[in-house]
Design a protein around this motif. Structure first.
Motif, mmCIF file in Angstrom:
data_model
loop_
_atom_site.group_PDB
_atom_site.id
_atom_site.type_symbol
_atom_site.label_atom_id
_atom_site.label_comp_id
_atom_site.label_asym_id
_atom_site.label_seq_id
_atom_site.Cartn_x
_atom_site.Cartn_y
_atom_site.Cartn_z
ATOM 1 N N GLU A 158 0.832 -1.209 0.000
ATOM 2 C CA GLU A 158 0.000 0.000 0.000
ATOM 3 C C GLU A 158 0.868 1.261 0.000
ATOM 4 O O GLU A 158 0.641 2.195 -0.776
ATOM 5 C CB GLU A 158 -0.855 -0.019 1.268
ATOM 6 N N THR A 159 1.880 1.279 0.852
ATOM 7 C CA THR A 159 2.785 2.440 0.893
ATOM 8 C C THR A 159 3.524 2.574 -0.429
ATOM 9 O O THR A 159 3.642 3.669 -0.991
ATOM 10 C CB THR A 159 3.829 2.276 2.037
ATOM 11 N N LEU A 160 4.006 1.458 -0.945
ATOM 12 C CA LEU A 160 4.776 1.485 -2.196
ATOM 13 C C LEU A 160 3.909 2.000 -3.352
ATOM 14 O O LEU A 160 4.355 2.851 -4.143
ATOM 15 C CB LEU A 160 5.303 0.075 -2.477
ATOM 16 N N LEU A 161 2.678 1.536 -3.436
ATOM 17 C CA LEU A 161 1.794 1.980 -4.523
ATOM 18 C C LEU A 161 1.474 3.459 -4.392
ATOM 19 O O LEU A 161 1.407 4.178 -5.391
ATOM 20 C CB LEU A 161 0.501 1.147 -4.527
ATOM 21 N N GLU A 162 1.336 3.913 -3.168
ATOM 22 C CA GLU A 162 1.054 5.345 -2.957
ATOM 23 C C GLU A 162 2.246 6.178 -3.426
ATOM 24 O O GLU A 162 2.091 7.195 -4.099
ATOM 25 C CB GLU A 162 0.731 5.565 -1.468
ATOM 26 N N ARG A 163 3.477 5.709 -3.136
ATOM 27 C CA ARG A 163 4.674 6.446 -3.573
ATOM 28 C C ARG A 163 4.833 6.359 -5.103
ATOM 29 O O ARG A 163 5.261 7.319 -5.739
ATOM 30 C CB ARG A 163 5.946 5.911 -2.890
ATOM 31 N N LEU A 164 4.505 5.222 -5.692
ATOM 32 C CA LEU A 164 4.572 5.105 -7.160
ATOM 33 C C LEU A 164 3.564 6.056 -7.802
ATOM 34 O O LEU A 164 3.898 6.784 -8.738
ATOM 35 C CB LEU A 164 4.289 3.661 -7.597
ATOM 36 N N ASP A 165 2.337 6.079 -7.298
ATOM 37 C CA ASP A 165 1.317 6.999 -7.837
ATOM 38 C C ASP A 165 1.828 8.437 -7.759
ATOM 39 O O ASP A 165 1.673 9.222 -8.690
ATOM 40 C CB ASP A 165 0.008 6.900 -7.036
ATOM 41 N N HIS A 166 2.437 8.769 -6.618
ATOM 42 C CA HIS A 166 2.944 10.124 -6.416
ATOM 43 C C HIS A 166 3.971 10.479 -7.490
ATOM 44 O O HIS A 166 3.869 11.526 -8.132
ATOM 45 C CB HIS A 166 3.571 10.218 -5.018
ATOM 46 N N TRP A 167 4.934 9.594 -7.734
ATOM 47 C CA TRP A 167 6.012 9.913 -8.681
ATOM 48 C C TRP A 167 5.518 9.900 -10.130
ATOM 49 O O TRP A 167 5.983 10.682 -10.958
ATOM 50 C CB TRP A 167 7.222 8.991 -8.460
ATOM 51 N N PHE A 168 4.552 9.033 -10.417
ATOM 52 C CA PHE A 168 3.974 9.046 -11.767
ATOM 53 C C PHE A 168 3.233 10.361 -12.006
ATOM 54 O O PHE A 168 3.368 10.976 -13.058
ATOM 55 C CB PHE A 168 3.030 7.855 -11.975
ATOM 56 N N ALA A 169 2.470 10.789 -11.015
ATOM 57 C CA ALA A 169 1.687 12.019 -11.177
ATOM 58 C C ALA A 169 2.630 13.217 -11.333
ATOM 59 O O ALA A 169 2.460 14.059 -12.217
ATOM 60 C CB ALA A 169 0.767 12.209 -9.975
ATOM 61 N N LEU A 170 3.653 13.254 -10.483
ATOM 62 C CA LEU A 170 4.574 14.399 -10.507
ATOM 63 C C LEU A 170 5.338 14.463 -11.837
ATOM 64 O O LEU A 170 5.477 15.529 -12.446
ATOM 65 C CB LEU A 170 5.550 14.253 -9.337
ATOM 66 N N THR A 172 4.482 13.125 -14.695
ATOM 67 C CA THR A 172 3.558 13.405 -15.803
ATOM 68 C C THR A 172 3.230 14.895 -15.843
ATOM 69 O O THR A 172 3.212 15.509 -16.909
ATOM 70 C CB THR A 172 2.270 12.571 -15.636
ATOM 71 N N THR A 173 2.989 15.471 -14.684
ATOM 72 C CA THR A 173 2.666 16.901 -14.633
ATOM 73 C C THR A 173 3.861 17.727 -15.101
ATOM 74 O O THR A 173 3.722 18.654 -15.894
ATOM 75 C CB THR A 173 2.299 17.320 -13.190
ATOM 76 N N ALA A 174 5.051 17.360 -14.629
ATOM 77 C CA ALA A 174 6.245 18.134 -14.979
ATOM 78 C C ALA A 174 6.666 17.875 -16.429
ATOM 79 O O ALA A 174 7.374 18.681 -17.023
ATOM 80 C CB ALA A 174 7.390 17.777 -14.046
#
Ligand code: BT5
Length: 234
Positions: A158-170, A172-174
């Protein structure tokens, strides 16, 4: 949705098979019978000792940012370990080491499927030392050798997926590798650390814009895009 399987050959294959299903976020397994490393190597995946997780990068993640995948995964795993009180070192391109031994490995694979680019980020993280110990050719280490209590794999996932989502979103936005490149370097050995690539030695000189490794050698800067390097001192 995260799919949990008791056993499969490789979670990367299972995730790739489901890559067109937008409802699937990741596939995990209790054991893998043919866990893969890079370059034809294998990943030791006995039951109940590791987290074997493959995260699906949906097509919304642009292929031109593909070289960000191993960096995002390494940072996400490092941050997950840090929440448990363990500080790994990242070794380019895809290893997480503690005391020079491998705590986690990453295998990113991409394919065109239904005319879209799909990528799967496979992560193997050692939670417990195998009961029979590490095979002679596997210089591994597990979280249970480093912290008194290792959470349930689903909690770690759960923690790992949350961190992966975070880095994918960041990322993609950047639309740039810069944020993850900077984060990766905070987990890397210090600049100037000696590394070896085949027979060439050089000092770690950070990451190039596309995520390649830069080594300062006697002949100038060597840019390494693929393959393996060793850290000669930490
Ligand atoms: C990797 O390859 O480190 C990528 C490993 C990715 C595994 C995950 S598990 C979920 C997903 N499904 C898969 O089938 N794969 C991914 P590489 O850099 O080539 O390292 C492989 C080398 O690491 C082996 O040759 C061994 O020396 C060592 N090794 C194998 N199993 C290990 C383990 N459990 N812990 C530490 N080191 C290991």
């Amino acid at each position: 949705m995260v799919i949990w399987l008791d056993s499969c050959a490789s979670t990367n294959d299972e995730a790739m098979r489901r890559a067109t299903d937008r409802s699937v976020r990741a596939v995990c397994a209790t054991t893998q019978t043919a866990g893969r490393g890079r370059l034809g190597r294998s990943w030791s995946s006995p039951p109940d000792v590791g987290l074997y997780l493959s995260y699906i990068a949906h097509p919304r993640f642009s292929a031109k940012l593909g070289t960000a995948l191993p960096l995002m995964a390494a940072v996400a795993v490092a941050e997950t370990c840090a929440t448990l009180g363990v500080r790994p070192t990242v070794k380019w391109p895809n290893d997480l080491l503690v005391n020079g031994r491998k705590l986690a490995g990453i295998l990113c694979e991409a394919r065109i499927n239904a005319q879209k680019w799909h990528a799967v980020v496979g992560i193997g993280l050692n939670l417990h030392t195998p009961p029979e110990g590490w095979p002679a050719d596997v210089p591994g280490i597990a979280l249970d050798a480093l912290i008194p209590t290792v959470p349930d794999p689903k909690i770690v996932a759960e923690t790992l997926l949350e961190r992966l989502d975070h880095w994918f979103a960041l990322t993609t936005t950047a639309q740039s590798l810069d944020p993850v490149r900077q984060a990766w370097q905070t987990w890397a050995p210090p600049l100037g650390t000696w590394m070896r690539r085949d027979t060439t030695r050089g000092r770690f000189a950070g990451l190039a814009e596309d995520g390649a490794l830069r080594l300062e050698t006697d002949q100038g800067i060597l840019v390494v895009h693929a393959g393996d390097v060793s850290i000669l001192e930490e």
